[in-house]
Design a protein around this motif. Structure first.
Motif, PDB file in Angstrom:
ATOM      1  N   THR A  85      42.679  28.648  47.557  1.00 53.23           N
ATOM      2  CA  THR A  85      42.864  28.119  46.205  1.00 53.23           C
ATOM      3  C   THR A  85      42.285  29.059  45.165  1.00 53.23           C
ATOM      4  OG1 THR A  85      42.698  25.878  47.109  1.00 53.23           O
ATOM      5  CG2 THR A  85      42.516  26.110  44.731  1.00 53.23           C
ATOM      6  N   GLY A  86      41.131  29.649  45.464  1.00 47.21           N
ATOM      7  CA  GLY A  86      40.504  30.585  44.535  1.00 47.21           C
ATOM      8  C   GLY A  86      41.402  31.758  44.196  1.00 47.21           C
ATOM      9  N   ARG A  87      42.156  32.225  45.170  1.00 50.25           N
ATOM     10  CA  ARG A  87      43.073  33.347  44.934  1.00 50.25           C
ATOM     11  C   ARG A  87      44.170  32.964  43.950  1.00 50.25           C
ATOM     12  NH1 ARG A  87      43.857  37.162  50.082  1.00 50.25           N
ATOM     13  NH2 ARG A  87      41.746  37.103  50.907  1.00 50.25           N
ATOM     14  N   VAL A  88      44.699  31.760  44.094  1.00 52.09           N
ATOM     15  CA  VAL A  88      45.768  31.316  43.194  1.00 52.09           C
ATOM     16  C   VAL A  88      45.215  31.121  41.784  1.00 52.09           C
ATOM     17  CG1 VAL A  88      47.453  29.493  42.716  1.00 52.09           C
ATOM     18  CG2 VAL A  88      47.048  30.252  45.074  1.00 52.09           C
ATOM     19  N   ILE A  89      44.022  30.547  41.674  1.00 52.60           N
ATOM     20  CA  ILE A  89      43.381  30.387  40.367  1.00 52.60           C
ATOM     21  C   ILE A  89      43.183  31.744  39.710  1.00 52.60           C
ATOM     22  CG2 ILE A  89      41.274  29.647  39.185  1.00 52.60           C
ATOM     23  CD1 ILE A  89      40.975  27.558  41.497  1.00 52.60           C
TER      24      ILE A  89
ATOM     25  N   LEU B 254      38.244  39.047  34.486  1.00 52.30           N
ATOM     26  CA  LEU B 254      37.800  38.255  35.626  1.00 52.30           C
ATOM     27  C   LEU B 254      36.502  38.746  36.252  1.00 52.30           C
ATOM     28  CD1 LEU B 254      41.300  38.017  37.336  1.00 52.30           C
ATOM     29  CD2 LEU B 254      40.180  36.215  36.019  1.00 52.30           C
ATOM     30  N   ALA B 255      35.608  37.793  36.519  1.00 52.66           N
ATOM     31  CA  ALA B 255      34.423  38.049  37.334  1.00 52.66           C
ATOM     32  C   ALA B 255      34.562  37.167  38.567  1.00 52.66           C
ATOM     33  CB  ALA B 255      33.156  37.718  36.567  1.00 52.66           C
ATOM     34  N   LEU B 256      34.789  37.780  39.711  1.00 52.60           N
ATOM     35  CA  LEU B 256      35.134  37.056  40.931  1.00 52.60           C
ATOM     36  C   LEU B 256      33.966  37.069  41.906  1.00 52.60           C
ATOM     37  CD1 LEU B 256      38.694  38.632  41.337  1.00 52.60           C
ATOM     38  CD2 LEU B 256      38.056  36.537  40.108  1.00 52.60           C
ATOM     39  N   VAL B 257      33.574  35.888  42.349  1.00 45.60           N
ATOM     40  CA  VAL B 257      32.398  35.736  43.208  1.00 45.60           C
ATOM     41  C   VAL B 257      32.790  35.054  44.504  1.00 45.60           C
ATOM     42  CG1 VAL B 257      30.117  34.684  43.404  1.00 45.60           C
ATOM     43  CG2 VAL B 257      30.896  35.560  41.188  1.00 45.60           C
ATOM     44  N   ASP B 258      32.307  35.596  45.616  1.00 50.71           N
ATOM     45  CA  ASP B 258      32.520  34.933  46.899  1.00 50.71           C
ATOM     46  C   ASP B 258      31.524  35.473  47.910  1.00 50.71           C
ATOM     47  OD1 ASP B 258      35.246  33.222  47.903  1.00 50.71           O
ATOM     48  OD2 ASP B 258      33.914  33.947  49.477  1.00 50.71           O
TER      49      ASP B 258
ATOM     50  N   GLU C 149      34.917  40.609  52.730  1.00 47.97           N
ATOM     51  CA  GLU C 149      36.229  41.082  53.158  1.00 47.97           C
ATOM     52  C   GLU C 149      37.344  40.374  52.395  1.00 47.97           C
ATOM     53  OE1 GLU C 149      38.928  40.902  57.205  1.00 47.97           O
ATOM     54  OE2 GLU C 149      36.777  41.335  57.413  1.00 47.97           O
ATOM     55  N   GLY C 150      37.170  39.064  52.185  1.00 50.00           N
ATOM     56  CA  GLY C 150      38.153  38.314  51.431  1.00 50.00           C
ATOM     57  C   GLY C 150      38.269  38.793  49.997  1.00 50.00           C
ATOM     58  N   LEU C 151      37.139  39.131  49.390  1.00 53.42           N
ATOM     59  CA  LEU C 151      37.157  39.682  48.029  1.00 53.42           C
ATOM     60  C   LEU C 151      37.922  40.991  47.980  1.00 53.42           C
ATOM     61  CD1 LEU C 151      33.577  39.125  46.510  1.00 53.42           C
ATOM     62  CD2 LEU C 151      35.742  38.239  45.625  1.00 53.42           C
ATOM     63  N   GLU C 152      37.665  41.853  48.958  1.00 51.93           N
ATOM     64  CA  GLU C 152      38.352  43.148  48.997  1.00 51.93           C
ATOM     65  C   GLU C 152      39.857  42.961  49.159  1.00 51.93           C
ATOM     66  OE1 GLU C 152      36.403  45.162  52.168  1.00 51.93           O
ATOM     67  OE2 GLU C 152      34.593  45.614  50.995  1.00 51.93           O
ATOM     68  N   GLU C 153      40.254  42.014  49.998  1.00 45.66           N
ATOM     69  CA  GLU C 153      41.681  41.722  50.175  1.00 45.66           C
ATOM     70  C   GLU C 153      42.296  41.226  48.871  1.00 45.66           C
ATOM     71  OE1 GLU C 153      41.863  38.903  53.310  1.00 45.66           O
ATOM     72  OE2 GLU C 153      41.436  40.369  54.907  1.00 45.66           O
ATOM     73  N   LEU C 154      41.561  40.365  48.148  1.00 44.49           N
ATOM     74  CA  LEU C 154      42.048  39.835  46.874  1.00 44.49           C
ATOM     75  C   LEU C 154      42.226  40.948  45.852  1.00 44.49           C
ATOM     76  CD1 LEU C 154      42.694  37.424  45.002  1.00 44.49           C
ATOM     77  CD2 LEU C 154      40.235  37.226  44.564  1.00 44.49           C
TER      78      LEU C 154
ATOM     79  N   LYS D 195      38.417  47.915  37.597  1.00 45.31           N
ATOM     80  CA  LYS D 195      37.182  47.601  36.882  1.00 45.31           C
ATOM     81  C   LYS D 195      37.368  47.503  35.371  1.00 45.31           C
ATOM     82  CE  LYS D 195      34.218  47.082  40.212  1.00 45.31           C
ATOM     83  NZ  LYS D 195      33.063  47.919  40.461  1.00 45.31           N
ATOM     84  N   THR D 196      38.558  47.796  34.885  1.00 47.20           N
ATOM     85  CA  THR D 196      38.811  47.629  33.465  1.00 47.20           C
ATOM     86  C   THR D 196      38.829  46.155  33.087  1.00 47.20           C
ATOM     87  OG1 THR D 196      40.157  49.635  33.414  1.00 47.20           O
ATOM     88  CG2 THR D 196      40.428  48.107  31.582  1.00 47.20           C
ATOM     89  N   SER D 197      39.507  45.374  33.892  1.00 46.13           N
ATOM     90  CA  SER D 197      39.695  43.970  33.534  1.00 46.13           C
ATOM     91  C   SER D 197      39.052  43.005  34.517  1.00 46.13           C
ATOM     92  CB  SER D 197      41.192  43.653  33.442  1.00 46.13           C
ATOM     93  OG  SER D 197      41.835  43.946  34.673  1.00 46.13           O
ATOM     94  N   SER D 198      38.312  43.522  35.501  1.00 47.86           N
ATOM     95  CA  SER D 198      37.719  42.619  36.476  1.00 47.86           C
ATOM     96  C   SER D 198      36.536  43.249  37.189  1.00 47.86           C
ATOM     97  CB  SER D 198      38.772  42.200  37.514  1.00 47.86           C
ATOM     98  OG  SER D 198      39.267  43.336  38.189  1.00 47.86           O
ATOM     99  N   ILE D 199      35.668  42.396  37.689  1.00 45.46           N
ATOM    100  CA  ILE D 199      34.614  42.833  38.609  1.00 45.46           C
ATOM    101  C   ILE D 199      34.590  41.828  39.758  1.00 45.46           C
ATOM    102  CG2 ILE D 199      33.166  44.011  36.922  1.00 45.46           C
ATOM    103  CD1 ILE D 199      31.370  41.522  36.888  1.00 45.46           C
ATOM    104  N   TRP D 200      34.152  42.277  40.901  1.00 37.65           N
ATOM    105  CA  TRP D 200      34.065  41.397  42.061  1.00 37.65           C
ATOM    106  C   TRP D 200      32.670  41.525  42.639  1.00 37.65           C
ATOM    107  CZ3 TRP D 200      37.786  44.835  40.774  1.00 37.65           C
ATOM    108  CH2 TRP D 200      37.749  46.113  41.368  1.00 37.65           C
ATOM    109  N   ILE D 201      32.064  40.361  42.900  1.00 40.98           N
ATOM    110  CA  ILE D 201      30.649  40.306  43.243  1.00 40.98           C
ATOM    111  C   ILE D 201      30.456  39.519  44.533  1.00 40.98           C
ATOM    112  CG2 ILE D 201      28.354  39.657  42.442  1.00 40.98           C
ATOM    113  CD1 ILE D 201      29.727  39.505  39.562  1.00 40.98           C
ATOM    114  N   HIS D 202      29.910  40.172  45.529  1.00 34.23           N
ATOM    115  CA  HIS D 202      29.592  39.506  46.785  1.00 34.23           C
ATOM    116  C   HIS D 202      28.285  38.748  46.588  1.00 34.23           C
ATOM    117  CE1 HIS D 202      27.661  39.580  50.896  1.00 34.23           C
ATOM    118  NE2 HIS D 202      28.772  38.916  51.107  1.00 34.23           N
TER     119      HIS D 202
END
Length: 280
Positions: A41-45, A56-60, A64-69, A77-84
């Motif tokens: 669901t988080g991916r669709v959101i 977007l700031a994406l946390v999980d 591995e799932g974050l990297e796949e997303l 990194k212009t429009s998003s960051i992902w944080i483990h």
């Protein structure tokens, strides 16, 4: 200077996206922080907000799932960051909030979504560890997110928070005691914090999905009747007036609405997304 250059890159990217799509993106330049972003669901959101021009700031907890997303949506990194990060860990919650601020300078929308269903079993068969596992993620995790995001939004004098509860936050169900209790707690947090936040122009609401076609629902079905989960699905389907499960897109669209200015006078409440199941 780095912040200025980042903003210029964001503006150029959003102009290009707008030209490509020929539409006005409702969340253009709004910073959306999403926990549990790597789940189904988080991916669709995430994808829905991305298409509307959000930053977007994406946390999980699932690296591995974050990297796949990130790869799936071609994020940069212009429009998003992902944080483990683990939402149960206070230091890591402080970290994901601060990293979002360091990168974007604000948090406009907080999708407080991370959660688990836990073990499906009668209460007499649940261990204290089973109970604690659900509460640490669903309640402590949501609490910590609110604890550290709300002051940011109070300083801004603006914000939108959506907490993910469940139809089980307003009803009961056998063999899901820990989950039911945790989702009732989410609605309680929503109501209490909405009152604390109203003077700061911050809206706090929760969404309560019923059966959604997702990994979590499949897990619940398998937990109830391991040898034949399809029977459980058929039973639930017959109970729903619309006679089918909701989709992850349905939930994401509700979150988009509640995050938008179209919902500017809505706070402190919950929204059922259940195909009429709760009317039964």
């Amino acid at each position: 200077m780095d912040r200025i250059m980042l903003q210029v890159e964001i503006e150029i990217k959003n102009i290009n996206l707008k030209n490509e799509r020929g539409l006005k993106m409702e969340f253009r330049n709004r910073v959306v922080l999403i926990t549990g972003a790597a789940g189904v669901t988080g991916r669709v959101i995430t994808e829905k907000f991305l298409k509307e021009g959000a930053l977007l700031a994406l946390v999980d907890i699932n690296r591995e799932g974050l990297e796949e997303l990130v790869n799936e949506l071609n994020l940069d990194k212009t429009s998003s960051i992902w944080i483990h990060a683990d939402v149960r860990n206070e230091k890591q919650v402080v970290k994901y909030v601060q990293e979002t601020l360091d990168h974007f300078g604000k948090i406009d929308i907080f999708i407080n979504h991370a959660g688990i269903e836990g073990k499906v079993a009668k209460i007499s068969n649940l261990t204290v560890e089973d109970f604690d596992e659900v509460y640490r993620v669903n309640v402590r995790g949501a609490f910590l997110g609110l604890k550290y995001v709300i002051p940011v939004m109070q300083e801004q004098n603006y914000g939108v928070i959506i907490n993910t509860s469940s139809i089980m936050g307003v009803q009961g169900a056998p063999c899901l005691t820990s989950y039911v209790m945790s989702k009732h707690a989410i609605i309680g947090m929503t109501r209490a914090t909405s009152l604390e936040c109203a003077d700061y122009n911050i809206r706090v609401n929760s969404v309560c999905p019923g059966p959604i076609d997702s990994r979590m629902m499949q897990s619940i079905e398998e937990g109830i009747v391991p040898e034949n989960p399809q029977v459980v699905r058929e039973l639930f389907t017959q109970m729903i007036p619309f006679k089918h499960y909701g989709s992850t897109e349905d939930l994401a669209e509700l979150m988009l609405f509640l995050s938008s200015n179209r919902a500017k006078y809505i706070t402190g409440t919950y929204f059922l997304l259940d195909g009429g199941l709760s009317v039964r």
